[in-house]
Design a protein around this motif. Structure first.
Motif, short mmCIF file in Angstrom:
data_model
loop_
_atom_site.label_atom_id
_atom_site.label_comp_id
_atom_site.label_asym_id
_atom_site.label_seq_id
_atom_site.Cartn_x
_atom_site.Cartn_y
_atom_site.Cartn_z
N THR A 41 33.17 -44.36 6.40
CA THR A 41 34.21 -43.47 5.88
C THR A 41 34.25 -43.46 4.36
O THR A 41 34.57 -42.43 3.74
N TYR A 42 33.95 -44.60 3.72
CA TYR A 42 34.12 -44.74 2.27
C TYR A 42 32.78 -44.90 1.55
O TYR A 42 31.84 -45.50 2.08
N GLN A 43 32.73 -44.37 0.35
CA GLN A 43 31.59 -44.55 -0.55
C GLN A 43 32.12 -45.13 -1.85
O GLN A 43 32.56 -44.41 -2.75
N PRO A 44 32.12 -46.46 -1.99
CA PRO A 44 32.62 -47.07 -3.23
C PRO A 44 31.51 -47.17 -4.29
O PRO A 44 30.33 -47.24 -3.96
N ASP A 45 31.92 -47.18 -5.54
CA ASP A 45 30.96 -47.47 -6.60
C ASP A 45 30.47 -48.91 -6.49
O ASP A 45 29.31 -49.21 -6.78
N ARG A 46 31.39 -49.80 -6.07
CA ARG A 46 31.01 -51.21 -5.89
C ARG A 46 31.65 -51.75 -4.62
O ARG A 46 32.81 -51.50 -4.35
N LEU A 47 30.86 -52.47 -3.84
CA LEU A 47 31.34 -53.11 -2.62
C LEU A 47 31.20 -54.62 -2.77
O LEU A 47 30.11 -55.13 -3.03
N TYR A 48 32.32 -55.32 -2.63
CA TYR A 48 32.31 -56.78 -2.66
C TYR A 48 32.37 -57.31 -1.22
O TYR A 48 33.25 -56.93 -0.44
N LEU A 49 31.45 -58.20 -0.89
CA LEU A 49 31.48 -58.93 0.37
C LEU A 49 31.97 -60.34 0.03
O LEU A 49 31.22 -61.15 -0.52
N VAL A 50 33.24 -60.61 0.32
CA VAL A 50 33.91 -61.78 -0.25
C VAL A 50 33.83 -62.99 0.70
O VAL A 50 34.83 -63.61 1.05
N LEU A 79 24.67 -47.97 2.02
CA LEU A 79 25.52 -47.79 0.85
C LEU A 79 24.77 -48.18 -0.42
O LEU A 79 24.83 -47.47 -1.43
N SER A 80 24.07 -49.31 -0.36
CA SER A 80 23.30 -49.78 -1.51
C SER A 80 22.23 -48.76 -1.90
O SER A 80 22.04 -48.45 -3.08
N LYS A 81 21.55 -48.22 -0.90
CA LYS A 81 20.49 -47.23 -1.15
C LYS A 81 21.05 -45.97 -1.79
O LYS A 81 20.38 -45.31 -2.59
N ARG A 82 22.31 -45.65 -1.47
CA ARG A 82 22.93 -44.43 -1.98
C ARG A 82 23.69 -44.65 -3.29
O ARG A 82 24.44 -43.80 -3.74
N GLY A 83 23.52 -45.83 -3.90
CA GLY A 83 24.05 -46.04 -5.23
C GLY A 83 25.19 -47.02 -5.36
O GLY A 83 25.62 -47.33 -6.48
N ALA A 265 26.30 -48.00 18.98
CA ALA A 265 24.99 -48.59 19.26
C ALA A 265 23.91 -47.97 18.41
O ALA A 265 22.95 -48.60 18.02
N VAL A 266 24.05 -46.66 18.10
CA VAL A 266 23.06 -45.98 17.29
C VAL A 266 23.78 -45.26 16.16
O VAL A 266 24.67 -44.46 16.40
N LEU A 267 23.40 -45.54 14.94
CA LEU A 267 23.99 -44.87 13.77
C LEU A 267 22.97 -43.86 13.28
O LEU A 267 21.99 -44.21 12.62
N GLU A 268 23.19 -42.58 13.57
CA GLU A 268 22.14 -41.58 13.41
C GLU A 268 21.80 -41.32 11.96
O GLU A 268 20.67 -40.95 11.65
N ASP A 269 22.75 -41.47 11.06
CA ASP A 269 22.49 -41.06 9.68
C ASP A 269 22.27 -42.25 8.76
O ASP A 269 22.47 -42.16 7.56
N CYS A 270 21.87 -43.41 9.32
CA CYS A 270 21.56 -44.56 8.45
C CYS A 270 20.30 -44.32 7.66
O CYS A 270 19.99 -45.05 6.77
#
Length: 270
Positions: A41-50, A79-83, A265-270
């Motif tokens: 749902t979200y496209q952040p400029d930065r994603l933290y995995l805390v 997400l990483s691939k998309r910036g 089970a399948v994410l079509e647009d990955c």
């Protein structure tokens, strides 16, 4: 602006920053389907995995890794691939990664802690938080015992909510109830919050973003703004920073969870 803006083309909500913690991939309690939907749902400029994203403690005793857990990893990599800049802050359950501190893999950075500057200029310490847990630091056997007890409450929770659902009642969290009602648990959470806030103030930070205790919250502790991401085992919570620097606590509500009516089970647009 305070609201997330739509991405032209894919309809994702674009935000400045997203923080998630305590996913515990590799355990049966992980709500990976819900997290995959959130990340879609979200496209952040930065994603933290805390921290505690992968549960290395559990994987030592046996491998449990369904497709839904792989889907979460794929979402993060997409997400990483998309910036999106991804910052993985290590925790105690994924402490095996701490030997690779300050590692850069393309757009993904591995660290033990991080200093985040918000859009409105505040300096936040991003850290998992196990460093401020006396039990985890000095009594590891007790930490493992507590982890096993927590798993037991999750099993009881699944059984209890299976019957609640059959009788037409909503979701109810046994472990959250115990955290709020058992005096020792309440004191532990309070001591943890005070300790981490005190350290941040001493180090000159305006606030902290952490996880570890699976208790999502935003509140002021003295001069420090305390933010806890919560978890993706029970509460399904995250923190979102908007373009004006305002940080909100996101909580996936029960209707949203019911809307995800089959495993991703399948994410079509990955």
């Amino acid at each position: 602006m305070t609201h997330a803006e739509d991405f032209s083309g894919d309809g994702k909500q674009r935000v400045k920053t997203v923080w998630i913690s305590d996913v515990h991939l590799g355990t049966r309690g992980c709500k990976a389907d819900y997290l995959a939907q959130f990340l879609k749902t979200y496209q952040p400029d930065r994603l933290y995995l805390v921290g505690d994203i992968i549960d290395g403690w559990k994987l030592r005793s046996g491998v449990y890794w369904p497709q839904a857990h792989t889907n979460v990893i794929r979402r993060i990599l997409t997400l990483s691939k998309r910036g999106t800049e991804v910052v993985y802050v290590t925790g105690n359950h994924d402490e095996f990664l701490r030997r690779y501190g300050a590692l850069m893999l393309g757009n993904i950075q591995l660290v033990d802690e991080y200093a985040h500057i918000t859009a409105d200029g505040r300096k936040l310490l991003v850290i998992h938080g196990d460093q401020f847990d006396v039990i985890t630091r000095y009594h590891r056997w007790l930490a493992f015992l507590g982890d096993s007890a927590y798993e037991l409450t999750l099993v009881l929770n699944r059984w209890l909510n299976h019957w609640r659902e059959r009788w037409g009642y909503g979701y109810w969290s046994l472990s959250a109830y115990l955290k709020h009602k058992v005096k020792g648990a309440v004191n532990f959470i309070s001591d943890f919050e005070q300790a981490i806030a005190h350290d941040c103030e001493k180090r000159g930070f305006d606030g902290v973003v952490c996880g570890h205790i699976h208790h999502a919250e935003i509140r002021q502790i003295g001069a420090v703004t305390y933010h806890n991401c919560g978890d993706w085992v029970e509460s399904c919570t995250a923190l979102i920073e908007h373009w004006d620097g305002a940080i909100e606590l996101y909580r996936m509500h029960e209707p949203e969870q019911h809307a995800i009516n089959k495993p991703l089970a399948v994410l079509e647009d990955c």
